[in-house]
Design a protein around this motif. Structure first.
Motif, PDB file in Angstrom:
ATOM      1  N   PRO A 119      20.522  26.489  15.051  1.00  0.00           N
ATOM      2  CA  PRO A 119      21.396  25.314  15.043  1.00  0.00           C
ATOM      3  C   PRO A 119      22.347  25.253  13.835  1.00  0.00           C
ATOM      4  O   PRO A 119      23.478  24.805  13.963  1.00  0.00           O
ATOM      5  CB  PRO A 119      20.423  24.136  15.038  1.00  0.00           C
ATOM      6  CG  PRO A 119      19.242  24.656  15.792  1.00  0.00           C
ATOM      7  CD  PRO A 119      19.127  26.094  15.328  1.00  0.00           C
ATOM      8  N   GLY A 141      14.918  26.860  18.597  1.00  0.00           N
ATOM      9  CA  GLY A 141      16.302  26.495  18.351  1.00  0.00           C
ATOM     10  C   GLY A 141      17.252  27.679  18.307  1.00  0.00           C
ATOM     11  O   GLY A 141      18.457  27.513  18.202  1.00  0.00           O
ATOM     12  N   PHE A 154      15.959  20.171  19.721  1.00  0.00           N
ATOM     13  CA  PHE A 154      16.904  21.266  19.914  1.00  0.00           C
ATOM     14  C   PHE A 154      17.681  21.093  21.210  1.00  0.00           C
ATOM     15  O   PHE A 154      18.880  21.361  21.253  1.00  0.00           O
ATOM     16  CB  PHE A 154      16.206  22.621  19.884  1.00  0.00           C
ATOM     17  CG  PHE A 154      15.706  22.999  18.516  1.00  0.00           C
ATOM     18  CD1 PHE A 154      16.528  22.889  17.406  1.00  0.00           C
ATOM     19  CD2 PHE A 154      14.420  23.470  18.340  1.00  0.00           C
ATOM     20  CE1 PHE A 154      16.083  23.243  16.142  1.00  0.00           C
ATOM     21  CE2 PHE A 154      13.958  23.826  17.081  1.00  0.00           C
ATOM     22  CZ  PHE A 154      14.789  23.710  15.975  1.00  0.00           C
TER      23      PHE A 154
END
Length: 71
Positions: free
Chosen positions: A67, A51, A12
């Motif tokens: 993401p 993330g 990430f």
């Protein structure tokens, strides 16, 4: 180290950096960016473990997600 064994937090971190997010500091799993990539505010955080990201800037653009939604 291949992607199968790379720690999720590294993936990430590399993802957001590849998208142009520059991190200024870190506290545990939370990374603080120099600026929100959406509004330019100074309180954008991304969690290296999950993330997920969120903008907490004064102008409150409120962008948040993961993401996939970042793209």
């Amino acid at each position: 180290m291949d992607k199968e064994t790379e720690p999720t937090s590294d993936r990430f971190d590399r993802f957001y950096r590849a998208c142009g997010v520059t991190f200024a500091g870190k506290s545990g799993d939370e990374h603080r960016a120099d600026a929100c990539p959406f509004c330019g505010g100074v309180k954008f955080y991304a969690n290296a473990r999950t993330g997920k990201y969120k903008c907490h800037s004064a102008n409150k653009c409120g962008e948040s997600g993961n993401p996939i939604t970042f793209l």
